[in-house]
Scaffold this motif. Structure first.
Motif, PDB file in Angstrom:
ATOM      1  N   ALA A  62       4.246  -1.201  13.679  1.00 25.07           N
ATOM      2  CA  ALA A  62       2.787  -1.188  13.827  1.00 25.07           C
ATOM      3  C   ALA A  62       2.124  -0.609  12.581  1.00 25.07           C
ATOM      4  CB  ALA A  62       2.397  -0.382  15.070  1.00 25.07           C
ATOM      5  N   ASN A  63       2.680   0.442  12.041  1.00 23.45           N
ATOM      6  CA  ASN A  63       2.129   1.036  10.810  1.00 23.45           C
ATOM      7  C   ASN A  63       2.208   0.057   9.636  1.00 23.45           C
ATOM      8  OD1 ASN A  63       1.469   3.457  12.065  1.00 23.45           O
ATOM      9  ND2 ASN A  63       3.388   4.454  11.500  1.00 23.45           N
ATOM     10  N   GLU A  64       3.346  -0.601   9.505  1.00 19.11           N
ATOM     11  CA  GLU A  64       3.517  -1.576   8.425  1.00 19.11           C
ATOM     12  C   GLU A  64       2.537  -2.731   8.582  1.00 19.11           C
ATOM     13  OE1 GLU A  64       5.549  -1.588   5.708  1.00 19.11           O
ATOM     14  OE2 GLU A  64       6.190   0.450   6.199  1.00 19.11           O
ATOM     15  N   THR A  65       2.351  -3.198   9.804  1.00 20.91           N
ATOM     16  CA  THR A  65       1.408  -4.294  10.057  1.00 20.91           C
ATOM     17  C   THR A  65      -0.011  -3.857   9.731  1.00 20.91           C
ATOM     18  OG1 THR A  65       2.847  -5.180  11.792  1.00 20.91           O
ATOM     19  CG2 THR A  65       0.554  -5.907  11.810  1.00 20.91           C
ATOM     20  N   GLY A  66      -0.360  -2.648  10.152  1.00 21.54           N
ATOM     21  CA  GLY A  66      -1.694  -2.123   9.850  1.00 21.54           C
ATOM     22  C   GLY A  66      -1.925  -2.023   8.355  1.00 21.54           C
ATOM     23  N   ASP A  67      -0.930  -1.565   7.627  1.00 24.66           N
ATOM     24  CA  ASP A  67      -1.049  -1.460   6.170  1.00 24.66           C
ATOM     25  C   ASP A  67      -1.215  -2.847   5.541  1.00 24.66           C
ATOM     26  OD1 ASP A  67      -0.795   1.287   6.370  1.00 24.66           O
ATOM     27  OD2 ASP A  67       1.330   1.321   5.737  1.00 24.66           O
ATOM     28  N   ALA A  68      -0.464  -3.821   6.018  1.00 31.74           N
ATOM     29  CA  ALA A  68      -0.544  -5.179   5.477  1.00 31.74           C
ATOM     30  C   ALA A  68      -1.915  -5.791   5.749  1.00 31.74           C
ATOM     31  CB  ALA A  68       0.560  -6.053   6.080  1.00 31.74           C
ATOM     32  N   VAL A  69      -2.452  -5.572   6.933  1.00 34.41           N
ATOM     33  CA  VAL A  69      -3.779  -6.098   7.270  1.00 34.41           C
ATOM     34  C   VAL A  69      -4.840  -5.430   6.399  1.00 34.41           C
ATOM     35  CG1 VAL A  69      -5.542  -6.175   9.091  1.00 34.41           C
ATOM     36  CG2 VAL A  69      -3.171  -6.778   9.629  1.00 34.41           C
ATOM     37  N   GLU A  70      -4.739  -4.130   6.212  1.00 39.35           N
ATOM     38  CA  GLU A  70      -5.698  -3.413   5.371  1.00 39.35           C
ATOM     39  C   GLU A  70      -5.650  -3.909   3.924  1.00 39.35           C
ATOM     40  OE1 GLU A  70      -6.738   1.169   3.999  1.00 39.35           O
ATOM     41  OE2 GLU A  70      -5.407   0.834   5.718  1.00 39.35           O
ATOM     42  N   ASN A  71      -4.445  -4.106   3.413  1.00 35.94           N
ATOM     43  CA  ASN A  71      -4.303  -4.624   2.047  1.00 35.94           C
ATOM     44  C   ASN A  71      -4.887  -6.025   1.928  1.00 35.94           C
ATOM     45  OD1 ASN A  71      -3.101  -2.276   1.142  1.00 35.94           O
ATOM     46  ND2 ASN A  71      -1.003  -3.049   1.420  1.00 35.94           N
ATOM     47  N   ALA A  72      -4.646  -6.858   2.915  1.00 37.86           N
ATOM     48  CA  ALA A  72      -5.189  -8.221   2.889  1.00 37.86           C
ATOM     49  C   ALA A  72      -6.713  -8.186   2.941  1.00 37.86           C
ATOM     50  CB  ALA A  72      -4.627  -9.027   4.051  1.00 37.86           C
ATOM     51  N   ALA A  73      -7.271  -7.302   3.763  1.00 34.54           N
ATOM     52  CA  ALA A  73      -8.729  -7.184   3.853  1.00 34.54           C
ATOM     53  C   ALA A  73      -9.309  -6.731   2.518  1.00 34.54           C
ATOM     54  CB  ALA A  73      -9.109  -6.208   4.963  1.00 34.54           C
ATOM     55  N   ASN A  74      -8.645  -5.812   1.859  1.00 34.70           N
ATOM     56  CA  ASN A  74      -9.103  -5.362   0.539  1.00 34.70           C
ATOM     57  C   ASN A  74      -9.049  -6.487  -0.481  1.00 34.70           C
ATOM     58  OD1 ASN A  74      -9.645  -2.768   1.425  1.00 34.70           O
ATOM     59  ND2 ASN A  74      -7.640  -1.977   0.823  1.00 34.70           N
ATOM     60  N   GLU A  75      -8.013  -7.297  -0.438  1.00 31.10           N
ATOM     61  CA  GLU A  75      -7.885  -8.435  -1.349  1.00 31.10           C
ATOM     62  C   GLU A  75      -9.021  -9.424  -1.124  1.00 31.10           C
ATOM     63  OE1 GLU A  75      -5.747  -9.174  -3.867  1.00 31.10           O
ATOM     64  OE2 GLU A  75      -4.852  -7.185  -3.653  1.00 31.10           O
TER      65      GLU A  75
END
Length: 86
Positions: A62-75
């Motif tokens: 869940a933490n890894e998924t949250g980090d990936a979503v946050e990074n994608a949103a920033n991109e």
């Protein structure tokens, strides 16, 4: 006419041997039950550890998924604002 003599000592020894064998059997049963309890405790501990490990794995995913979503949103935000490095 016949006369028979039976020694009480011989009979007592036979009973004593039977009692000793029964006592040994009870000790064996007790040892087997102790071993089974130890095995059951070990299995219980293994199950508890596996459940803890599974919970940790879910939390990490869940933490890894949250980090990936946050990074994608920033991109996406950088792309929209033309702040990207491309």
């Amino acid at each position: 006419m016949g006369v028979f003599f039976t020694s009480c000592r011989d009979t007592a020894k036979e009973n004593e041997t039977d009692d000793m064998e029964m006592s040994d059997d009870m000790d064996d049963v007790s040892d087997d039950m102790d071993d089974m309890n130890d095995d059951n405790n070990s299995v219980g501990n293994d199950i508890e550890q596996a459940a803890d490990d599974a919970g940790d794995a879910v939390e990490n995913a869940a933490n890894e998924t949250g980090d990936a979503v946050e990074n994608a949103a920033n991109e996406v935000e950088d792309e929209v604002e033309n702040n990207d490095d491309y």
